[in-house]
Design an enzyme around this catalytic site. Structure first.
Site, PDB file in Angstrom:
ATOM      1  N   HIS A   1       0.812  -1.217   0.000  1.00  0.00           N
ATOM      2  CA  HIS A   1       0.000   0.000   0.000  1.00  0.00           C
ATOM      3  C   HIS A   1       0.847   1.270   0.000  1.00  0.00           C
ATOM      4  CE1 HIS A   1      -3.831  -2.274   1.536  1.00  0.00           C
ATOM      5  NE2 HIS A   1      -3.553  -2.494   0.277  1.00  0.00           N
TER       6      HIS A   1
ATOM      7  N   CYS B   1       3.566  13.323  -6.940  1.00  0.00           N
ATOM      8  CA  CYS B   1       2.704  14.233  -7.685  1.00  0.00           C
ATOM      9  C   CYS B   1       1.370  13.560  -7.979  1.00  0.00           C
ATOM     10  CB  CYS B   1       3.389  14.632  -8.992  1.00  0.00           C
ATOM     11  SG  CYS B   1       2.390  15.790  -9.939  1.00  0.00           S
TER      12      CYS B   1
ATOM     13  N   CYS C   1       1.885  13.829 -12.421  1.00  0.00           N
ATOM     14  CA  CYS C   1       2.975  13.163 -13.157  1.00  0.00           C
ATOM     15  C   CYS C   1       3.694  12.151 -12.255  1.00  0.00           C
ATOM     16  CB  CYS C   1       3.942  14.193 -13.732  1.00  0.00           C
ATOM     17  SG  CYS C   1       5.013  14.967 -12.508  1.00  0.00           S
TER      18      CYS C   1
ATOM     19  N   CYS D   1       5.706  19.742 -12.602  1.00  0.00           N
ATOM     20  CA  CYS D   1       4.513  20.195 -13.346  1.00  0.00           C
ATOM     21  C   CYS D   1       3.606  21.096 -12.511  1.00  0.00           C
ATOM     22  CB  CYS D   1       3.733  18.984 -13.865  1.00  0.00           C
ATOM     23  SG  CYS D   1       2.782  18.145 -12.574  1.00  0.00           S
TER      24      CYS D   1
ATOM     25  N   ASN E   1      -4.425 -12.370  15.787  1.00  0.00           N
ATOM     26  CA  ASN E   1      -5.327 -11.219  15.829  1.00  0.00           C
ATOM     27  C   ASN E   1      -6.236 -11.408  17.037  1.00  0.00           C
ATOM     28  OD1 ASN E   1      -7.409  -9.274  15.290  1.00  0.00           O
ATOM     29  ND2 ASN E   1      -6.817  -9.317  13.131  1.00  0.00           N
TER      30      ASN E   1
HETATM   31  P1  OAD Z   1      -7.530  -2.309  10.174  1.00  0.00           P
HETATM   32  O1  OAD Z   1      -7.556  -1.123  11.087  1.00  0.00           O
HETATM   33  O2  OAD Z   1      -8.620  -2.491   9.192  1.00  0.00           O
HETATM   34  O3  OAD Z   1      -7.492  -3.645  11.031  1.00  0.00           O
HETATM   35  C1  OAD Z   1      -6.599  -3.807  12.096  1.00  0.00           C
HETATM   36  C2  OAD Z   1      -6.666  -5.274  12.518  1.00  0.00           C
HETATM   37  O4  OAD Z   1      -5.638  -5.477  13.469  1.00  0.00           O
HETATM   38  C3  OAD Z   1      -7.979  -5.682  13.152  1.00  0.00           C
HETATM   39  O5  OAD Z   1      -8.369  -6.947  12.636  1.00  0.00           O
HETATM   40  C4  OAD Z   1      -7.626  -5.792  14.643  1.00  0.00           C
HETATM   41  O6  OAD Z   1      -8.395  -6.795  15.305  1.00  0.00           O
HETATM   42  C5  OAD Z   1      -6.176  -6.182  14.582  1.00  0.00           C
HETATM   43  N1  OAD Z   1      -5.391  -5.770  15.745  1.00  0.00           N
HETATM   44  C6  OAD Z   1      -5.532  -4.665  16.514  1.00  0.00           C
HETATM   45  N2  OAD Z   1      -4.577  -4.617  17.452  1.00  0.00           N
HETATM   46  C7  OAD Z   1      -3.802  -5.720  17.285  1.00  0.00           C
HETATM   47  C8  OAD Z   1      -2.635  -6.228  17.920  1.00  0.00           C
HETATM   48  N3  OAD Z   1      -2.082  -5.581  18.936  1.00  0.00           N
HETATM   49  N4  OAD Z   1      -2.102  -7.384  17.447  1.00  0.00           N
HETATM   50  C9  OAD Z   1      -2.651  -8.041  16.406  1.00  0.00           C
HETATM   51  N5  OAD Z   1      -3.743  -7.600  15.754  1.00  0.00           N
HETATM   52  C10 OAD Z   1      -4.315  -6.456  16.187  1.00  0.00           C
HETATM   53  O7  OAD Z   1      -6.114  -2.283   9.477  1.00  0.00           O
HETATM   54  P2  OAD Z   1      -5.584  -3.135   8.237  1.00  0.00           P
HETATM   55  O8  OAD Z   1      -6.136  -4.507   8.256  1.00  0.00           O
HETATM   56  O9  OAD Z   1      -4.121  -2.948   8.129  1.00  0.00           O
HETATM   57  O10 OAD Z   1      -5.056   0.569   3.209  1.00  0.00           O
HETATM   58  O11 OAD Z   1      -6.233  -2.358   7.071  1.00  0.00           O
HETATM   59  C11 OAD Z   1      -5.834  -2.741   5.803  1.00  0.00           C
HETATM   60  C12 OAD Z   1      -5.813  -1.585   4.955  1.00  0.00           C
HETATM   61  O12 OAD Z   1      -6.991  -0.843   5.217  1.00  0.00           O
HETATM   62  C13 OAD Z   1      -4.731  -0.570   5.228  1.00  0.00           C
HETATM   63  O13 OAD Z   1      -3.497  -0.899   4.680  1.00  0.00           O
HETATM   64  C14 OAD Z   1      -5.324   0.621   4.575  1.00  0.00           C
HETATM   65  C15 OAD Z   1      -6.802   0.405   4.734  1.00  0.00           C
HETATM   66  O14 OAD Z   1      -7.452   0.249   3.518  1.00  0.00           O
HETATM   67  C16 OAD Z   1      -5.304   1.654   2.530  1.00  0.00           C
HETATM   68  O15 OAD Z   1      -5.227   2.754   3.029  1.00  0.00           O
HETATM   69  C17 OAD Z   1      -5.609   1.398   1.109  1.00  0.00           C
END
Ligand code: OAD
Length: 215
Positions: free
Chosen positions: A109, A117, A120, A140, A180
């Site tokens: 990500h 930018c 560009c 640009c 998790n």
């Molecule tokens: P989320 O905030 O969606 O999920 C966090 C996850 O981590 C949840 O399932 C929690 O239960 C778990 N969690 C919280 N504390 C924890 C701990 N101490 N140990 C283990 N697990 C824990 O974040 P992501 O799954 O990373 O992308 O979200 C994925 C993507 O969502 C990000 O990269 C971002 C967003 O879309 C973009 O911005 C495109």
């Protein structure tokens, strides 16, 4: 583990115990705003200053943070496994600062310290300093934006490509360990579910693998 092939997938939870708020957790809200609405092209078009303020604050928080025991345990596996790859959704640099070799990880990500930018290909790395104004492209003159992937309206918490990698990794009799504290869409496929925070659970899991001679 000398013979082990390991794929590690991480998301915001792995950095939670380093003090970086997750996206969907309660602590993720900033000035009462939902991050899943701030990290969008629509929010940037409407109020680029607000979006930049939020990213600059996150950058500063990441600079001040330290890798935790989970990042360190993952770096240890990387050193010992026969083959290793980390696919991380995190845009922070905590895996790298736990000394995980660059060629062993992919930040799918993006990287929060990249400013690129919006029109560009021009980009710069802002690892250390933070400006206040909205940056303009030296090439640009268009507005520049953080070098990360943004939410597209209607996405869900778990991306299909993440699930797909996890399933492929365990298809041939491999182990799929989910760490998790909460249930996720991947849970039902896991061969082992560890309902603990990453920084607590991972060092133990890696030690077990080492003691078994798997690593
Ligand atoms: P989320 O905030 O969606 O999920 C966090 C996850 O981590 C949840 O399932 C929690 O239960 C778990 N969690 C919280 N504390 C924890 C701990 N101490 N140990 C283990 N697990 C824990 O974040 P992501 O799954 O990373 O992308 O979200 C994925 C993507 O969502 C990000 O990269 C971002 C967003 O879309 C973009 O911005 C495109």
């Amino acid at each position: 583990m000398p013979d082990m092939r390991v794929l590690v997938l991480t998301g915001a939870g792995v950095s939670a115990e380093s003090g970086i708020p997750t996206f969907r957790g309660k602590d993720g809200y900033w000035r009462n705003l939902d991050p899943t609405k701030l990290a969008t092209p629509e929010a940037f078009a409407r109020d680029p200053q607000l979006v930049w303020d939020w990213y600059r604050e996150r950058r500063q928080r990441i600079r001040n943070a330290r890798p935790n025991a989970a990042h360190e345990a993952i770096a240890k596996v990387a050193q010992h496994a026969r083959e290793f790859l980390l696919v991380t959704q995190n845009v922070d640099d905590l895996h790298a600062r736990a000394e995980l070799a660059k060629e062993k990880m992919v930040q799918i990500h993006g990287d929060i310290f990249v400013t690129r930018c919006s029109r560009c290909d021009f980009s710069v790395l802002e690892r250390d300093e933070e400006r206040q104004e909205i940056p303009r492209c030296a090439n640009c003159a268009a507005l520049m934006r953080p070098g990360v992937v943004w939410f597209v309206v209607g996405t869900t918490a778990t991306f299909g490509y993440i699930i797909d990698w996890a399933l492929r990794a365990n298809r041939n009799g491999g182990e799929l360990i989910e760490v998790n504290p909460e249930e996720t869409p991947l849970s039902r496929f896991a061969t082992r579910r560890v309902r603990e925070p990453a920084a607590i659970a991972l060092p133990g899991i890696v030690n077990d693998l080492t003691n078994r001679g798997a690593l």
